[in-house]
Scaffold this motif. Structure first.
Motif, PDB file in Angstrom:
ATOM      1  N   PRO A   1       0.800  -1.235   0.000  1.00  0.00           N
ATOM      2  CA  PRO A   1       0.000   0.000   0.000  1.00  0.00           C
ATOM      3  C   PRO A   1       0.832   1.284   0.000  1.00  0.00           C
ATOM      4  O   PRO A   1       0.366   2.308  -0.497  1.00  0.00           O
ATOM      5  CB  PRO A   1      -0.832  -0.091   1.288  1.00  0.00           C
ATOM      6  CG  PRO A   1      -0.752  -1.496   1.740  1.00  0.00           C
ATOM      7  CD  PRO A   1       0.398  -2.164   1.065  1.00  0.00           C
ATOM      8  N   ASP A   2       2.061   1.251   0.534  1.00  0.00           N
ATOM      9  CA  ASP A   2       2.876   2.468   0.608  1.00  0.00           C
ATOM     10  C   ASP A   2       3.682   2.736  -0.659  1.00  0.00           C
ATOM     11  O   ASP A   2       4.417   3.719  -0.719  1.00  0.00           O
ATOM     12  CB  ASP A   2       3.877   2.378   1.779  1.00  0.00           C
ATOM     13  CG  ASP A   2       3.178   2.366   3.122  1.00  0.00           C
ATOM     14  OD1 ASP A   2       1.999   2.788   3.170  1.00  0.00           O
ATOM     15  OD2 ASP A   2       3.793   1.919   4.111  1.00  0.00           O
ATOM     16  N   PHE A   3       3.572   1.845  -1.659  1.00  0.00           N
ATOM     17  CA  PHE A   3       4.529   1.933  -2.776  1.00  0.00           C
ATOM     18  C   PHE A   3       4.515   3.285  -3.501  1.00  0.00           C
ATOM     19  O   PHE A   3       5.572   3.872  -3.749  1.00  0.00           O
ATOM     20  CB  PHE A   3       4.313   0.783  -3.763  1.00  0.00           C
ATOM     21  CG  PHE A   3       5.338   0.783  -4.862  1.00  0.00           C
ATOM     22  CD1 PHE A   3       6.672   0.504  -4.584  1.00  0.00           C
ATOM     23  CD2 PHE A   3       4.997   1.110  -6.169  1.00  0.00           C
ATOM     24  CE1 PHE A   3       7.639   0.532  -5.584  1.00  0.00           C
ATOM     25  CE2 PHE A   3       5.949   1.144  -7.170  1.00  0.00           C
ATOM     26  CZ  PHE A   3       7.273   0.852  -6.874  1.00  0.00           C
ATOM     27  N   VAL A   4       3.325   3.796  -3.810  1.00  0.00           N
ATOM     28  CA  VAL A   4       3.264   5.071  -4.549  1.00  0.00           C
ATOM     29  C   VAL A   4       3.920   6.190  -3.737  1.00  0.00           C
ATOM     30  O   VAL A   4       4.711   6.986  -4.271  1.00  0.00           O
ATOM     31  CB  VAL A   4       1.806   5.445  -4.917  1.00  0.00           C
ATOM     32  CG1 VAL A   4       1.757   6.803  -5.612  1.00  0.00           C
ATOM     33  CG2 VAL A   4       1.198   4.369  -5.812  1.00  0.00           C
ATOM     34  N   ASP A   5       3.633   6.216  -2.437  1.00  0.00           N
ATOM     35  CA  ASP A   5       4.233   7.238  -1.575  1.00  0.00           C
ATOM     36  C   ASP A   5       5.746   7.102  -1.516  1.00  0.00           C
ATOM     37  O   ASP A   5       6.464   8.104  -1.443  1.00  0.00           O
ATOM     38  CB  ASP A   5       3.665   7.149  -0.153  1.00  0.00           C
ATOM     39  CG  ASP A   5       2.268   7.746  -0.090  1.00  0.00           C
ATOM     40  OD1 ASP A   5       1.931   8.556  -0.985  1.00  0.00           O
ATOM     41  OD2 ASP A   5       1.519   7.408   0.847  1.00  0.00           O
ATOM     42  N   GLU A   6       6.208   5.863  -1.538  1.00  0.00           N
ATOM     43  CA  GLU A   6       7.657   5.654  -1.472  1.00  0.00           C
ATOM     44  C   GLU A   6       8.358   6.181  -2.727  1.00  0.00           C
ATOM     45  O   GLU A   6       9.432   6.773  -2.637  1.00  0.00           O
ATOM     46  CB  GLU A   6       7.972   4.170  -1.273  1.00  0.00           C
ATOM     47  CG  GLU A   6       7.798   3.750   0.180  1.00  0.00           C
ATOM     48  CD  GLU A   6       7.891   2.253   0.377  1.00  0.00           C
ATOM     49  OE1 GLU A   6       7.522   1.803   1.464  1.00  0.00           O
ATOM     50  OE2 GLU A   6       8.325   1.552  -0.559  1.00  0.00           O
ATOM     51  N   VAL A   7       7.736   5.950  -3.875  1.00  0.00           N
ATOM     52  CA  VAL A   7       8.307   6.461  -5.118  1.00  0.00           C
ATOM     53  C   VAL A   7       8.330   7.983  -5.072  1.00  0.00           C
ATOM     54  O   VAL A   7       9.329   8.630  -5.400  1.00  0.00           O
ATOM     55  CB  VAL A   7       7.507   5.955  -6.348  1.00  0.00           C
ATOM     56  CG1 VAL A   7       7.999   6.618  -7.627  1.00  0.00           C
ATOM     57  CG2 VAL A   7       7.597   4.439  -6.450  1.00  0.00           C
ATOM     58  N   LYS A   8       7.213   8.546  -4.629  1.00  0.00           N
ATOM     59  CA  LYS A   8       7.096   9.994  -4.539  1.00  0.00           C
ATOM     60  C   LYS A   8       8.167  10.575  -3.613  1.00  0.00           C
ATOM     61  O   LYS A   8       8.851  11.550  -3.971  1.00  0.00           O
ATOM     62  CB  LYS A   8       5.696  10.327  -3.982  1.00  0.00           C
ATOM     63  CG  LYS A   8       5.132  11.629  -4.456  1.00  0.00           C
ATOM     64  CD  LYS A   8       3.687  11.728  -4.028  1.00  0.00           C
ATOM     65  CE  LYS A   8       3.211  13.155  -4.125  1.00  0.00           C
ATOM     66  NZ  LYS A   8       1.822  13.293  -3.620  1.00  0.00           N
TER      67      LYS A   8
END
Ligand code: C2E
Ligand code: MG
Ligand code: MG
Ligand code: MG
Length: 289
Positions: free
Chosen positions: A134-141
């Protein structure tokens, strides 16, 4: 009896009993040791990224693929093929993947200052488990913001294994990342089970022809047909197409005549340290100009 243990495993949602002997026990303890080693590797910064050149049909350096290397104090350089699958099983791939993303973005930001490398994309392999977190998009950002790397030069390599379940959620997540400017390459294309009806709905940038089709492309008519079909499919869908594992000029020539857009493989360069890659870019440019 003493060395036979009972192991309760869940398979297909049903509980079942498995019996295993010393061989399997040995494998389990080897895995446990590897897991401990991997944790130490993260803490002690034993990982590094190597970069393999990607060249256009005109011969210019257009990007690199970041490939993980484990510089093990006793065992030397360890191939990702031997530890990524284990890290996927035990969940360490989440920490490792986060490290890879940050290291790649840091390198991308550094190369933005180097004229010859400033327009080059950096492709990063993302495992299915990492992408689904679930955190993947935030991590990329965060990785992009923290390093100042240009999102349009970051490309995430996904595999068809991601498409085996919950494709809708995958598409939503890909769209969120596309909105940030990030591109996608579908790695090892042709070896998985993706259905063509899903394929057209994915916001992809590029298809990557698996090296198993490239290897015998000159001698096996089926591989030649598959390579040509993937190139046509990519172009029909408005995607670019890159071939991996290109080792000979004859393979490159065949793929070029078939309309392939870009190449990666030992013919152009092996995965190398950032410093070596810089040297490669320098030499390539001197030869071309
Ligand atoms: P991949 O993403 O398909 O990467 C291509 C592999 O082919 C690399 O192996 C590369 O060194 C190798 N290769 C490149 N050109 C040639 C060639 O001309 N001939 C031959 N025979 N091989 C070539 P490598 O570096 O051992 O990586 C293996 C796999 O490990 C990768 O396959 C990828 O699935 C995985 N991997 C590597 N780094 C990462 C990472 O940071 N995260 C994740 N999740 N997986 C990674
Ligand atoms: Mg890859
Ligand atoms: Mg690949
Ligand atoms: Mg592969």
């Amino acid at each position: 009896q003493a060395d036979l243990a009972m192991y309760q495993a869940k398979a297909d949602g049903r509980s079942r009993l498995c019996f295993y002997g010393p061989a399997m026990q040995a494998e389990l303890s080897e895995r446990a040791a590897l897991e401990a080693d991997l944790r130490r590797a993260l803490a002690q910064e034993q990982f590094e990224l190597h970069y393999q050149p990607q060249v256009s049909s005109a011969g210019g350096l257009i990007g690199v693929e970041a490939l993980l290397r484990w510089n093990h104090p006793q065992r030397g350089m360890v191939s990702p093929l031997s530890f990524i699958p284990v890290a996927e099983d035990n969940g360490l791939i989440l920490d490792i993947g986060r490290w890879v993303l940050l290291a790649a973005c840091r390198q991308l930001a550094e190369w933005a200052e180097v004229p010859r490398l400033a327009a080059m994309t950096v492709s990063v392999n993302v495992s299915a488990r990492q992408f689904r977190h679930p955190d993947f998009v935030d991590e990329v950002k965060s990785a992009l913001e923290f390093t100042g790397a240009a999102s349009r030069l970051l490309r995430l390599e996904l595999t068809e294994s991601l498409l085996l379940e919950d494709v809708e959620a995958v598409i939503v997540r890909m769209q969120a990342l596309r909105a940030l400017g990030v591109g996608f390459s579908l790695d090892d294309f042709g070896t998985g089970y993706s259905s063509l009806s899903y394929l057209k709905r994915l916001p992809l940038t590029e298809l990557k022809i698996d090296m198993s089709f490239v290897r015998d492309v000159l001698v096996d008519p089926n591989d030649a047909a598959i390579a040509r079909t993937i190139i046509a499919l990519a172009h029909t869908m408005g995607l670019s197409v890159i071939a991996e594992g290109v080792e000979s000029e004859a393979q490159r020539g065949f793929l070029a005549r078939s309309g392939c857009d870009a190449y990666q493989g030992y013919l152009f360069g092996r995965p190398a340290s950032a410093a070596q890659l810089m040297q490669f870019a320098h030499n390539a440019t001197s030869v071309a100009s």
